[in-house]
Design an enzyme around this catalytic site. Structure first.
Site, PDB file in Angstrom:
ATOM      1  CB  SER A 103      51.372 115.074  45.717  1.00  0.00           C
ATOM      2  OG  SER A 103      50.505 115.655  45.122  1.00  0.00           O
ATOM      3  CG  ASP A 153      50.065 120.172  50.946  1.00  0.00           C
ATOM      4  OD1 ASP A 153      49.974 120.800  50.146  1.00  0.00           O
ATOM      5  OD2 ASP A 153      50.455 119.208  51.410  1.00  0.00           O
ATOM      6  CG  HIS A 184      52.399 119.826  47.937  1.00  0.00           C
ATOM      7  ND1 HIS A 184      50.671 118.938  48.750  1.00  0.00           N
ATOM      8  CD2 HIS A 184      51.849 119.158  46.516  1.00  0.00           C
ATOM      9  CE1 HIS A 184      50.935 118.074  48.064  1.00  0.00           C
ATOM     10  NE2 HIS A 184      51.554 118.483  46.804  1.00  0.00           N
TER      11      HIS A 184
END
Length: 204
Positions: A103, A153, A184
């Site tokens: 991320s 996501d 995610h």
């Protein structure tokens, strides 16, 4: 340039995994994932230095999908300085570093690869969104990159993932883009694919 991090010495000759956690994480978040990918690797895992309403990040942002480019540029340079410091301090092979980012950490790692293309030899980018503004496309010829993404996501929109993939391909990188029917979070399937990719490229 020391900063909060975890270091774990691996077996001689094995790569060093550079770990960059996601928003709200810490330097311990990716240790189990790294051990799954390569239990013999040296580990250097870095804590982000930005505090966003109590959430630890690697660089600032203006909105959910908008980076603070000035801060991203600064943090990218800071990461390179830390890698130089750590390799000298611990004595691991500067030319045998593989990035592993999730991320926010994957976004910083992408920025680092675009701005310091010869600093690391490959990367696993889990749910990245962007590498920021690229002033000049670097030469990443045949650099192996794995991108893991989720079809559901909502934090990393698919169009931004596709754009990042396109930029890496344009730079000449050898990119594997792997989509999974999750959000995610890092799924077991995604980790399995990333590990198989890593073994093909670096288990030699």
């Amino acid at each position: 340039m020391n900063r909060i991090h975890v270091y774990k010495q691996g077996s001689p000759g094995r790569p060093t995994l550079l770990l960059l956690h996601g928003t709200g994480g810490s330097e311990t978040d990716l240790l189990e994932i790294a051990a799954h990918i390569d239990v013999s690797a040296t580990i250097i895992s870095v804590r982000g230095e930005v505090n966003e309403n109590g959430w630890t990040r690697h660089f600032k942002r203006i909105g959910q999908f908008t980076f603070d480019q000035l801060d991203l540029t600064k943090r990218t340079i800071d990461l390179e300085k830390f890698i130089e410091w750590a390799s000298s301090h611990y004595g691991f092979d500067r030319k045998n570093i593989i990035g592993l980012g999730y991320s926010n950490g994957a976004n910083l790692l992408s920025s680092h690869m675009f701005n310091f293309p010869h600093s690391i030899k490959g990367a696993i980018l889990l749910h990245p969104m962007s590498g920021g503004v690229i002033e000049k496309m670097p030469d990443l010829l045949n650099v192996p990159i794995f991108i893991g993404a989720g079809t559901n996501d909502t934090i990393c929109p698919s169009d931004m993932t596709h754009d990042l993939h396109h930029k890496f391909v344009t730079a000449g990188a050898d990119v594997s883009l792997s989509w999974h029917d999750f959000g995610h979070s890092i799924s077991a399937q995604e980790l399995q694919k990333a590990t198989a990719w890593y073994l093909r490229h670096f288990d030699k």
